[in-house]
Design a protein around this motif. Structure first.
Motif, PDB file in Angstrom:
ATOM      1  N   ALA A  43      56.094  44.138   9.178  1.00  0.00           N
ATOM      2  CA  ALA A  43      55.877  44.399  10.605  1.00  0.00           C
ATOM      3  C   ALA A  43      55.109  45.703  10.785  1.00  0.00           C
ATOM      4  CB  ALA A  43      57.207  44.452  11.333  1.00  0.00           C
ATOM      5  N   ILE A  44      53.773  45.619  10.730  1.00  0.00           N
ATOM      6  CA  ILE A  44      52.937  46.797  10.931  1.00  0.00           C
ATOM      7  C   ILE A  44      52.937  47.145  12.413  1.00  0.00           C
ATOM      8  CG2 ILE A  44      50.645  47.790  10.613  1.00  0.00           C
ATOM      9  CD1 ILE A  44      50.096  45.543   8.577  1.00  0.00           C
ATOM     10  N   PRO A  45      53.230  48.379  12.799  1.00  0.00           N
ATOM     11  CA  PRO A  45      53.155  48.747  14.219  1.00  0.00           C
ATOM     12  C   PRO A  45      51.781  48.431  14.798  1.00  0.00           C
ATOM     13  CG  PRO A  45      54.216  50.496  12.958  1.00  0.00           C
ATOM     14  CD  PRO A  45      53.665  49.520  11.953  1.00  0.00           C
ATOM     15  N   PHE A  46      51.742  47.887  15.992  1.00  0.00           N
ATOM     16  CA  PHE A  46      50.468  47.497  16.593  1.00  0.00           C
ATOM     17  C   PHE A  46      49.444  48.640  16.620  1.00  0.00           C
ATOM     18  CE2 PHE A  46      53.405  44.569  19.127  1.00  0.00           C
ATOM     19  CZ  PHE A  46      53.235  43.503  18.255  1.00  0.00           C
ATOM     20  N   PRO A  47      49.833  49.863  16.998  1.00  0.00           N
ATOM     21  CA  PRO A  47      48.825  50.933  17.038  1.00  0.00           C
ATOM     22  C   PRO A  47      48.284  51.315  15.665  1.00  0.00           C
ATOM     23  CG  PRO A  47      50.763  51.508  18.360  1.00  0.00           C
ATOM     24  CD  PRO A  47      51.130  50.324  17.526  1.00  0.00           C
ATOM     25  N   GLU A  48      48.962  50.869  14.598  1.00  0.00           N
ATOM     26  CA  GLU A  48      48.543  51.229  13.246  1.00  0.00           C
ATOM     27  C   GLU A  48      47.978  50.046  12.456  1.00  0.00           C
ATOM     28  OE1 GLU A  48      51.922  52.991  11.348  1.00  0.00           O
ATOM     29  OE2 GLU A  48      52.468  54.157  13.124  1.00  0.00           O
ATOM     30  N   VAL A 102      66.199  35.676  10.199  1.00  0.00           N
ATOM     31  CA  VAL A 102      64.786  35.758  10.538  1.00  0.00           C
ATOM     32  C   VAL A 102      64.314  37.192  10.338  1.00  0.00           C
ATOM     33  CG1 VAL A 102      63.042  35.331  12.315  1.00  0.00           C
ATOM     34  CG2 VAL A 102      65.127  33.940  12.256  1.00  0.00           C
ATOM     35  N   PRO A 103      63.207  37.404   9.616  1.00  0.00           N
ATOM     36  CA  PRO A 103      62.766  38.779   9.361  1.00  0.00           C
ATOM     37  C   PRO A 103      62.342  39.504  10.632  1.00  0.00           C
ATOM     38  CG  PRO A 103      61.097  37.206   8.647  1.00  0.00           C
ATOM     39  CD  PRO A 103      62.320  36.413   8.972  1.00  0.00           C
ATOM     40  N   ASN A 104      62.707  40.781  10.713  1.00  0.00           N
ATOM     41  CA  ASN A 104      62.313  41.644  11.826  1.00  0.00           C
ATOM     42  C   ASN A 104      62.614  41.010  13.191  1.00  0.00           C
ATOM     43  OD1 ASN A 104      61.060  44.068  10.554  1.00  0.00           O
ATOM     44  ND2 ASN A 104      59.792  42.474   9.596  1.00  0.00           N
ATOM     45  N   LEU A 105      63.831  40.475  13.308  1.00  0.00           N
ATOM     46  CA  LEU A 105      64.291  39.917  14.573  1.00  0.00           C
ATOM     47  C   LEU A 105      65.774  40.222  14.715  1.00  0.00           C
ATOM     48  CD1 LEU A 105      63.178  38.173  16.960  1.00  0.00           C
ATOM     49  CD2 LEU A 105      64.311  36.234  15.852  1.00  0.00           C
ATOM     50  N   PRO A 106      66.180  40.885  15.795  1.00  0.00           N
ATOM     51  CA  PRO A 106      67.599  41.206  15.975  1.00  0.00           C
ATOM     52  C   PRO A 106      68.468  39.944  16.005  1.00  0.00           C
ATOM     53  CG  PRO A 106      66.245  42.449  17.523  1.00  0.00           C
ATOM     54  CD  PRO A 106      65.348  41.432  16.881  1.00  0.00           C
ATOM     55  N   ASP A 107      69.658  40.024  15.448  1.00  0.00           N
ATOM     56  CA  ASP A 107      70.558  38.875  15.422  1.00  0.00           C
ATOM     57  C   ASP A 107      70.895  38.386  16.826  1.00  0.00           C
ATOM     58  OD1 ASP A 107      70.626  38.863  12.652  1.00  0.00           O
ATOM     59  OD2 ASP A 107      72.439  40.094  12.541  1.00  0.00           O
ATOM     60  N   ARG A 108      70.924  39.287  17.799  1.00  0.00           N
ATOM     61  CA  ARG A 108      71.265  38.877  19.161  1.00  0.00           C
ATOM     62  C   ARG A 108      70.236  37.890  19.713  1.00  0.00           C
ATOM     63  NH1 ARG A 108      68.198  41.544  22.972  1.00  0.00           N
ATOM     64  NH2 ARG A 108      66.972  43.334  22.220  1.00  0.00           N
ATOM     65  N   VAL A 109      68.997  37.958  19.213  1.00  0.00           N
ATOM     66  CA  VAL A 109      67.965  37.044  19.682  1.00  0.00           C
ATOM     67  C   VAL A 109      68.250  35.629  19.175  1.00  0.00           C
ATOM     68  CG1 VAL A 109      65.504  36.489  19.652  1.00  0.00           C
ATOM     69  CG2 VAL A 109      66.246  38.874  19.820  1.00  0.00           C
ATOM     70  N   THR A 110      68.512  35.500  17.887  1.00  0.00           N
ATOM     71  CA  THR A 110      68.790  34.168  17.341  1.00  0.00           C
ATOM     72  C   THR A 110      70.111  33.617  17.853  1.00  0.00           C
ATOM     73  OG1 THR A 110      69.659  35.233  15.345  1.00  0.00           O
ATOM     74  CG2 THR A 110      67.399  34.439  15.267  1.00  0.00           C
ATOM     75  N   GLN A 111      71.076  34.486  18.075  1.00  0.00           N
ATOM     76  CA  GLN A 111      72.373  34.018  18.568  1.00  0.00           C
ATOM     77  C   GLN A 111      72.261  33.438  19.963  1.00  0.00           C
ATOM     78  OE1 GLN A 111      74.799  37.490  17.955  1.00  0.00           O
ATOM     79  NE2 GLN A 111      74.994  37.117  15.752  1.00  0.00           N
ATOM     80  N   GLU A 112      71.413  34.011  20.809  1.00  0.00           N
ATOM     81  CA  GLU A 112      71.178  33.433  22.134  1.00  0.00           C
ATOM     82  C   GLU A 112      70.340  32.166  22.027  1.00  0.00           C
ATOM     83  OE1 GLU A 112      70.577  32.246  25.964  1.00  0.00           O
ATOM     84  OE2 GLU A 112      72.143  33.557  25.160  1.00  0.00           O
ATOM     85  N   ALA A 113      69.315  32.189  21.180  1.00  0.00           N
ATOM     86  CA  ALA A 113      68.438  31.031  21.048  1.00  0.00           C
ATOM     87  C   ALA A 113      69.190  29.794  20.574  1.00  0.00           C
ATOM     88  CB  ALA A 113      67.293  31.347  20.087  1.00  0.00           C
ATOM     89  N   TYR A 114      70.195  29.993  19.725  1.00  0.00           N
ATOM     90  CA  TYR A 114      70.940  28.877  19.152  1.00  0.00           C
ATOM     91  C   TYR A 114      72.387  28.834  19.641  1.00  0.00           C
ATOM     92  CZ  TYR A 114      66.931  28.462  16.079  1.00  0.00           C
ATOM     93  OH  TYR A 114      65.655  28.298  15.601  1.00  0.00           O
TER      94      TYR A 114
END
Length: 314
Positions: A132-137, A204-216
């Motif tokens: 996950a390269i920062p967008f500005p970099e 899922v790489p570079n994704l908080p668990d709370r995101v997948t827990q809501e999605a599923y």
């Protein structure tokens, strides 16, 4: 140029991944930036539906995003290769879609929003990618092949049409046909209405668990198109939680198979594009894989499904 190495087969464009991998990866980062702009301003919707993009007659759009007492939208125009921002006060700005590093695209769009008086904050790193390269970099991703991008948009248009028809057979809770910029896939999801077990952490790489827990959070059957895997991308279908025996179910067409490493049925894009009736071939895949999941998980199909023209007979 990809124009020399790709071909158009009827209404289903042909595009080998190796011919546009660098453009695909750059576009992926650009869609993440635009998606995160929507995420900052749109009110939350279940399963994160408020963050997605949508297929349009010219490309991909955020749809209307509320801002203060007005609204704005952002659209990738893959016909004229421009990114446009329109505001409800009548103002608009554009920037060119052309070969440029992600860092420049990020700077340009944030500056453009600032000129329009739209203040935006985001976590400036991509999600769902191993590095996950920062967008500005990010100076690594800097390719844009307009011909290949337009072919990809043509693939999305076709998938969108068939997915939309498939969705019309379901009257229970179902997502729109939408584009998730995290994985760069177009998908549509059906839900049984029953709560699902918590999604395992760290999947899922570079994704908080709370995101997948809501999605599923709700039992589901999902299908989509992804420009990865295989030679020309592919279609997929999976269930969460996966019912016992799902992987061994016979599905159509014969070119579909179950990949145990990812827990999905897959159908190569080229198997659809070269079929005598591509729409029917893809539709068979969508319906048969959903039916396998719904039957094994004992969904209330009599309540959740209906003839898509049932209202015409009332």
């Amino acid at each position: 140029m990809a124009e020399q190495r790709t071909q158009q087969a009827g209404a289903w464009p042909r595009l080998r991944l190796e011919d546009w991998a660098e453009t695909r990866d750059t576009l992926h980062m650009w869609t993440q930036i635009v998606g995160k702009i929507r995420l900052d301003h749109a009110p939350p919707v279940n399963q994160w539906w408020q963050v997605t993009l949508y297929v349009t007659p010219r490309g991909l759009s955020t749809s209307t995003i509320p801002y203060r007492t007005g609204a704005f939208d952002i659209e990738f125009d893959f016909v004229e290769h421009r990114l446009g921002v329109r505001v409800s006060d009548g103002s608009r700005r554009e920037l060119a879609l052309e070969s440029k590093p992600v860092s420049q695209f990020y700077s340009e769009i944030m500056g453009l929003l600032g000129d329009l008086g739209i203040q935006t904050r985001m976590y400036p790193r991509p999600n769902e990618v191993p590095v996950a390269i920062p967008f500005p970099e990010d100076h690594r991703h800097a390719a844009y092949d307009p011909y290949a991008t337009r072919l990809f948009w043509g693939q999305l248009l076709n998938a969108h049409r068939v997915f939309g028809e498939f969705r019309s057979h379901f009257v229970g809770k179902a997502s729109p046909v939408h584009f998730f910029w995290g994985a760069m896939d177009l998908c549509v999801t059906r839900f049984s209405g029953r709560t699902a077990p918590p999604h395992p952490p760290g999947g899922v790489p570079n994704l908080p668990d709370r995101v997948t827990q809501e999605a599923y959070s709700v039992e589901l059957s999902s299908c989509g198109f992804w420009p990865g895997g295989g030679e020309e991308g592919g279609f997929y279908s999976y269930a969460y939680p996966e019912p016992a025996g799902f992987a061994d179910q016979p599905v159509r067409p014969a070119t579909a198979s179950y990949r145990r490493d990812v827990g999905e049925f897959v159908l190569p894009y080229e198997a659809v594009a070269t079929a005598p009736d591509p729409d029917r071939t893809l539709s068979e895949f969508l319906h048969s894989t959903y039916e396998a999941a719904a039957e094994l998980a004992d969904w209330d199909r009599a309540v959740l499904e209906a003839d898509p023209v049932h209202w015409e007979h009332r």
